[in-house]
Design a protein around this motif. Sequence first.
Motif, short mmCIF file in Angstrom:
data_model
loop_
_atom_site.label_atom_id
_atom_site.label_comp_id
_atom_site.label_asym_id
_atom_site.label_seq_id
_atom_site.Cartn_x
_atom_site.Cartn_y
_atom_site.Cartn_z
N VAL A 577 56.57 68.86 80.51
CA VAL A 577 58.07 68.58 81.53
C VAL A 577 58.06 69.08 82.64
O VAL A 577 58.82 68.47 83.18
N GLY A 596 63.62 65.29 80.20
CA GLY A 596 62.23 66.29 79.00
C GLY A 596 63.04 67.54 77.75
O GLY A 596 62.06 67.58 77.28
N ASN A 597 63.98 68.26 78.35
CA ASN A 597 64.45 68.92 77.58
C ASN A 597 65.55 68.65 76.72
O ASN A 597 64.98 68.65 75.12
#
Lengths: 644, 345
Positions: A577, A596-597
């Motif tokens: 990420v 992404g997180n």
Amino acid sequence: MSIEKMELVNIVGMNDELDGVLVKCCQSNCFHIESASQLLGSSKHVDVLSEDNPYTQPLRNIISLASAMDFKLTGVDYDELEMNSVDELDGYIKEVTELSADINARVKLLSEEIAQRKHALRQLKHLKGLDVDFEKLFACEHIKIRFGKLPFDSYKKLDYYSDKPVFFFTFDNDSDYYWGLYMVPAVYSDGIDDIFKSLYFERVRIPDFVKGTASNALEEITEELNREQSELDELHKQIKTMLDEHQDKLNMAFSKLKYLHDNFDLRRYVTSINGKFYLVGFVPEAQSKKFIALFDEFSSVSVVMKPPELDGRVTPPTKLKNGLFSRPFSMFVEMYGLPEYGTFNPTLFVAITYTLMFGIMFGDLGQGLVLTIGAAILAAKTHNKLAQIAIRLGISSSIFGLVYGSVFGNEELLTPMYLAMGFKEKPFEVLDRIPVILGGAIAIGVLLILTTMIINIITGFKNADYERAVFGNSGICGLTFFGSLIGGALGTLLGAKVFSVPYVLGLIILPLILMFLREPLGCLMKKKKYKAEGIGDFIASNFFEVFEFLLGYATNTLSFIRIGGFVLSHAAMMKVVVSLAEMASAGGSPVVMVLGNIFVMAMEGMLVGIQVLRLQYYEMFSRYYTGGGRPFEPVKVNFSAELE
Amino acid sequence: MSANSSNAVVAKARAIYGKRLSEADYTELVRRQSVSEVADYLKRSTHYRDILAAVDTNTVHRGYLEDLLRKNTFAIYSGLCKFQQLDKIEFYRYDIVNKEIGQILRCILCLNTDSEDDYISSLPAYLIQHARFDLLGLAKAKSFDDILAVIRHTGYYDVLKHVKPDANGKYDYTACEVALRTYYLRWLGENVSKSFSGKTAHDLRFLILTQVDLINIINSYRMKTYFNTPVDDIKASMLPFYGRLSEKKLTELYEAPDNDEFMRRLGRTYYGRQLSQLDDDSLEKQTTELRYKYAKITLRVSQSAPVSLYAIHFLFELEVENLISIIEGIRYQVPSGYIEKLLIK
């Protein structure tokens, strides 16, 4: 953190005070009822009270009324209700029913007519291609016309009947049916009807009110349908007005009736002998004094409490007693199965180990904090147990995130903090310590397996199950065998000569032999005679069982390697990420990081949660826990508008 | 076929297995009071909802419902065959070949009973596009020569071309059936040997030959019990393939002087030892249960695509037979307890 101690309660009194006693039992919210006939047995003097419930019919009436008025009954406080007897309540229900009867009758009629018209519309839509007046068609004397639908498969067979005096015209088709009509000379209609019947032709009856061509009929019916629908809507409005007037009173009447009905229903648990009733159940010991005090106003009622161990005929139910930290984790224990009364409550152990393992596998300070805050908001709104669990998991993940030095995948953000604490550099870089992580995972697994074995031994001795506690694969012999193997392997790795002959013979071979002979040895300890099926069967079955134990030690231990696997996969995914964010433009980078997180949190969170639960159930519970308990369910009224 | 493709088919077969009717479904179904209620339950609560989606359960004909249930099983089979392009291998046509033979035999039966018009209504139309001969042409056959003309370009022609009518102009149905089923099993065996090897071939042969053994046992039992057929006629009617039962063992069964001795001898065989009771009432059901058991175990342990497909297909065919028993039982108002005893589950 244990199982709530119970008292076995016997309540005896004159039959005329029974209703009052049952009401008090319901109000106490701590009385788990049992069938008294289990303890008293059966004889000609013992009657089980199984009279018809007088509240059933009025309850049915109010539920039907609510259903007809499309109104959902709910349980409410009925103290303000002035009606007390069942006759008064039933009278009120009948009064409201009569008021709404005319409207409901008209609603029913209209609904049926609307359904018929909709059905006709559906059929006619498939016949839209027919541009001939229905009346003219049905007026034919020498030709019979049949409308309907022919299954797709049967249509293929029509070619076989090409020499018969019939024409089939289709106007519409889908993947299942051909819609159309067939025409046949009247004189041949019976035979042709039989043929089409054998082809599963379904006739569609065109209603008398259909006139003109299919298109004309569609228009007329649609108009009529709209008019009837408007009338129906108007009637529903009238019902709503009536409902607004009576709603509160109806809910109160329903609540009171449900309360009285469910209370009366409890009579099936009660036994009567010579005009006296006998009621049996369980009450938590901590609430027993308060419970007894409820019956002070009854002159003939006596309440006797005794420890349940004194009567082996009824197994007490299980109510888990958990602290603030472990309370929500009872959900996982209940999913597997409650512990039997008097045995070990694994909830605290599950809470600690689950929280630790999850934290290790999901370690990230930022993600942990987000999980904690999100779960706290959800838990405050919904009181959902999973949300409460997630708060604890989030905190654990944050703590381990501090250890790994990871904040939303950023491995450098916490470096100044480590330097300020006196470290020369970041102390723990996950992806550079793969052997340590995997080794650590195995070490955690070994520790947990040894702990579960110790728990198993203690509970085995408590329950006088010596075969399990001493000779089982998770008993003293299993612990000795497994512990010695691990100890020996560790010692060998560190350079010591551990596997000497006495060591191997005494701590590895001997426990294995004892495990092999666990059944006869267990019987010996209980001073019982062991009955073997035959020496060959004994050797064969126990050999394979011990083999299974050995495999189990290996597989269970190695299974914990997934803890290390998920630590690494989490770190690797966050690295990806971060790399993608770096590749993106200045404006896109934060977006990539956020998305992404979110993705990693959702996916890893779910996977880690499931994997830890799997470790709990397969690798740990199988060693020390069997479940088999009955839940503690105090009697109470269920205010759902459904009668069993 | 690659290992990955095989794994995919095995996984898919097992996933489909999970959709089968449960004990609870059967309990609900036998309690229904009419065919419409059965259709309604199947449509609402089971994997048959797709095939019954367009059906009006209030008016559906019993025969049509049964046809749709069979069609559903065929769709499962052909769907699995198309998955991973298995249908390019000749073996995977086995059910179509089996059904083609079934249709030829049905046609012969209709001819023998002078009821040619009955054939068309029982013809499963979904088979028309898959068969290698003209099934509608077969429906129009008015004589045995017409049948031969339709199947002329298939392997069935050589099997039947020498069959002659008897003095009444009828064709020996049993002889035709034995000849065609023998052809089918030989075709199956050749294709198994040609396309597969090792454990796959072994497991397939086990399933197929077990089926043959049990068919031979039941057929010989029926012929002895209900028709007092002479031993030589029984032997001529049996399929000449042997699985766990050798020819010698089977002959011993045929030669049993009476039913009791038949049962005693059966009890000493591999299959007989697995039956819980050897009596007239339950023998047929128990042998089917044995096939059911083997198919379930095979599906659970096999890692081979053709074996898994063969097993799952059999299980679904059995499920449809159960449903037909329920439908017919309800139609004839048979007590639900009796219907339940007929089910294989």
